[in-house]
Enzyme design. Structure first.
Site, PDB file in Angstrom:
ATOM      1  N   SER A 227       0.840  -1.192   0.000  1.00 27.59           N
ATOM      2  CA  SER A 227       0.000   0.000   0.000  1.00 27.59           C
ATOM      3  C   SER A 227       0.883   1.253   0.000  1.00 27.59           C
ATOM      4  O   SER A 227       1.722   1.402  -0.889  1.00 27.59           O
ATOM      5  CB  SER A 227      -0.948  -0.062   1.204  1.00 27.59           C
ATOM      6  OG  SER A 227      -1.980   0.879   1.077  1.00 27.59           O
ATOM      7  N   ASP A 453      -8.660  -4.459  -6.279  1.00 21.30           N
ATOM      8  CA  ASP A 453      -8.230  -3.668  -5.122  1.00 21.30           C
ATOM      9  C   ASP A 453      -9.011  -2.359  -5.055  1.00 21.30           C
ATOM     10  O   ASP A 453      -8.957  -1.549  -5.982  1.00 21.30           O
ATOM     11  CB  ASP A 453      -6.732  -3.378  -5.230  1.00 21.30           C
ATOM     12  CG  ASP A 453      -6.120  -2.894  -3.928  1.00 21.30           C
ATOM     13  OD1 ASP A 453      -6.762  -2.088  -3.229  1.00 21.30           O
ATOM     14  OD2 ASP A 453      -4.991  -3.325  -3.611  1.00 21.30           O
ATOM     15  N   HIS A 483      -7.420  -5.737  -0.819  1.00 25.62           N
ATOM     16  CA  HIS A 483      -6.281  -4.818  -0.842  1.00 25.62           C
ATOM     17  C   HIS A 483      -4.992  -5.615  -0.705  1.00 25.62           C
ATOM     18  O   HIS A 483      -4.652  -6.091   0.372  1.00 25.62           O
ATOM     19  CB  HIS A 483      -6.434  -3.826   0.315  1.00 25.62           C
ATOM     20  CG  HIS A 483      -5.459  -2.704   0.299  1.00 25.62           C
ATOM     21  ND1 HIS A 483      -5.093  -2.034  -0.837  1.00 25.62           N
ATOM     22  CD2 HIS A 483      -4.772  -2.110   1.315  1.00 25.62           C
ATOM     23  CE1 HIS A 483      -4.227  -1.077  -0.537  1.00 25.62           C
ATOM     24  NE2 HIS A 483      -4.007  -1.111   0.762  1.00 25.62           N
TER      25      HIS A 483
END
Length: 514
Positions: A227, A453, A483
């Site tokens: 991320s 995602d 995610h």
């Protein structure tokens, strides 16, 4: 209130809340003198601080080995490297394999920004057991986060009120209240942490990582970024291309976008995830308890949120589930297909007047534990992103953009659009429109995009590859939900990552896993 940055690591905070596998770190600072010569004093990890999220000290690893913690000194201001220092909290698990086959340290950043690596690595440690056979697993609280000179803003009671506010104003009075609350939050950050606010940018954290590389004794930085950790990794590669070792970017932040573009992309991403959740629910063998068709599921959610805007329902006592809290909780649950069952339960209960599950999900995103204490996830997240992002938006601009956001997502669009006000009146200027991740001369970096995602939409992976430069980024596609990809347990993804990190086998560009 919502914003693009806070949403980047929501799956992480949900996992921490639900599993309660947390850790802490020690507070020894190493030697004086040249910071690259400091020696780390590794000790047993204490319980995490409130800023790290609280909870017990980390449990031993499955093989019985203990997690070890230390503190590394770093300059508070990298423009004055011989000036005042701060302590950066570290955690490690030493390699479980033959010492003669040890590659070095593998440094993790799990995202946020604002997530504590010291609490997160033990929570996911078992997932990286294979990587531990040739690496020491290492993570850290980035500057401004957890035990690393944390940014502190409002207290727990003030944060409860802050997150109860209406973050999607419908009239002038509500808009004024939202702006006033944002200014109050930002002023509190300046009052309580003003000395750190100019020094928490991603470029500062990247320089910290290069210092960490040297202190750990590694010639190259071997890195696993997830991320926001992909943005941090990209900035590191730009600043220190010759020091990049084997690096993996998973759940990739689009480095070409500014804050507005990123939020709009997330509106589309969360709408896609909601569509997928609704379709999944109604195609199960048993009846879907929250709708008769995919469209009916979404229509009922929209009605619930509209009703909560004027009439909240009981949440976690004494708080009520507001429209904003429910939207936050729904978004949180869309970060992983594993959380869809919580979303179904939460919606079913909310339709019966019980908002506790959706509020628990919202609390996870906001960094609130069961004791009512907040980590510094949100203050750190805001501080880092406002230091990074140059644009500053006002209410007139947001109102102009609302139709575009709502068109992208009828459910999440206005919530994400109004989140653009977060950095308005922030006391520190933002650095740039978007990060520079160009890294000519760096070795191959494995870049993984997930087609489903919601928080870091798939297109960002390809743009990261292009931005890194020719011959650097190697893209792998995972056709999945949620995610990130590696922690999905998909064998194809894990085999590709493990083969690259452990044996240096770079997958063919364009590899697809499903």
């Amino acid at each position: 209130m919502p914003n693009s940055a806070r949403l980047r690591a929501a799956a992480l905070t949900t996992t921490l809340l639900l599993s309660a596998v947390l850790a802490g770190c020690g507070d020894d600072s190493g030697t004086d003198g040249d910071l690259t010569d400091q020696r780390l004093s590794w000790k047993a990890c204490p319980a995490p601080s409130q800023a790290e999220g609280g909870g017990p000290a980390p449990s031993p690893l499955p093989d019985g080995d203990a997690w070890q913690c230390a503190t590394m000194k770093a300059p508070r201001d990298w423009d004055d490297p011989e000036g005042e220092t701060i302590g950066l909290a570290l955690i490690r698990a030493q390699t479980s394999g033959d010492a003669s086959r040890r590659i070095g340290s593998l440094v993790f950043n799990f995202g946020g920004p604002g997530g504590s690596g010291v609490t997160t690595l033990p929570a996911f440690g078992q997932d990286y057991a294979k990587l531990r056979t040739r690496y020491d697993l290492v993570s850290f609280d980035p500057r401004g986060v957890g035990r690393s000179a944390p940014v502190i803003c409002l207290n727990n009671q003030q944060l409860d009120r802050y997150f109860q506010q209406d973050a999607t104003p419908d009239d002038a009075a509500e808009r004024t209240e939202l702006v006033d609350n944002t200014q109050e939050f930002n002023a509190a950050c300046d009052k309580n942490s003003g000395k750190m606010l100019p020094h928490v940018a991603t470029t500062d954290a990247a320089r910290d990582m290069d210092l960490l590389r040297q202190v750990l004794g590694d010639d190259k930085l071997h890195y696993f970024g997830i991320s926001y950790g992909t943005e941090l990794g990209g900035v590191y590669a730009h600043l220190f291309p010759e020091k990049v070792g084997r690096a993996v970017f998973d759940a990739v932040v689009d480095p070409t976008q500014n804050a507005e573009e990123s939020s709009l992309g997330q509106a589309k991403g969360f709408q896609l995830a909601l569509d997928n959740f609704a379709e999944d629910c109604v195609t199960k063998v048993e009846d879907c308890p929250v709708g008769d068709s995919a469209q009916d599921v979404k229509n009922r959610i929209a009605r619930l949120l509209k009703e909560l805007d004027s009439k909240p329902i009981p949440g976690i006592y004494p708080r009520q589930l507001t429209q904003t809290a429910a939207t936050t909780g729904i978004a949180q649950a869309l970060y992983s297909k594993d959380f869809w069952e919580y979303l179904t339960d939460g919606l079913e209960q909310a339709y019966d007047g019980d908002g506790r599950v959706l509020m628990a999900l919202a609390d996870a995103l906001n960094g609130r534990n069961e004791d009512g204490e907040y980590s510094n996830l949100i203050p750190a997240n805001v501080a880092i992103n406002c230091a990074d992002d140059k644009p500053r938006y006002d209410t007139a601009y947001v109102e102009k953009k609302l139709p575009e956001f709502v068109d992208a997502s009828p459910l999440f669009g206005d919530w994400l659009a109004w989140g653009l006000l977060t950095c308005t009146d922030w006391p520190v200027a933002g650095a740039a429109e978007h990060p520079d991740v160009s890294a000519p001369g760096a070795p191959p970096i494995l870049v993984i995009g997930n087609t489903g995602d919601p928080a870091t939409p798939y297109e960002g992976a390809g743009r990261m590859v292009d931005a890194l430069g020719k011959g650097v980024g190697v893209e792998l596609t995972y056709k999945g939900q949620g995610h990130g990809a590696y922690d999905s347990k998909n064998k194809c993804v894990q085999d590709a990552v493990d083969g690259y990190l452990l044996d240096g086998r770079t997958p063919a560009a364009g590899t697809v896993c499903s």
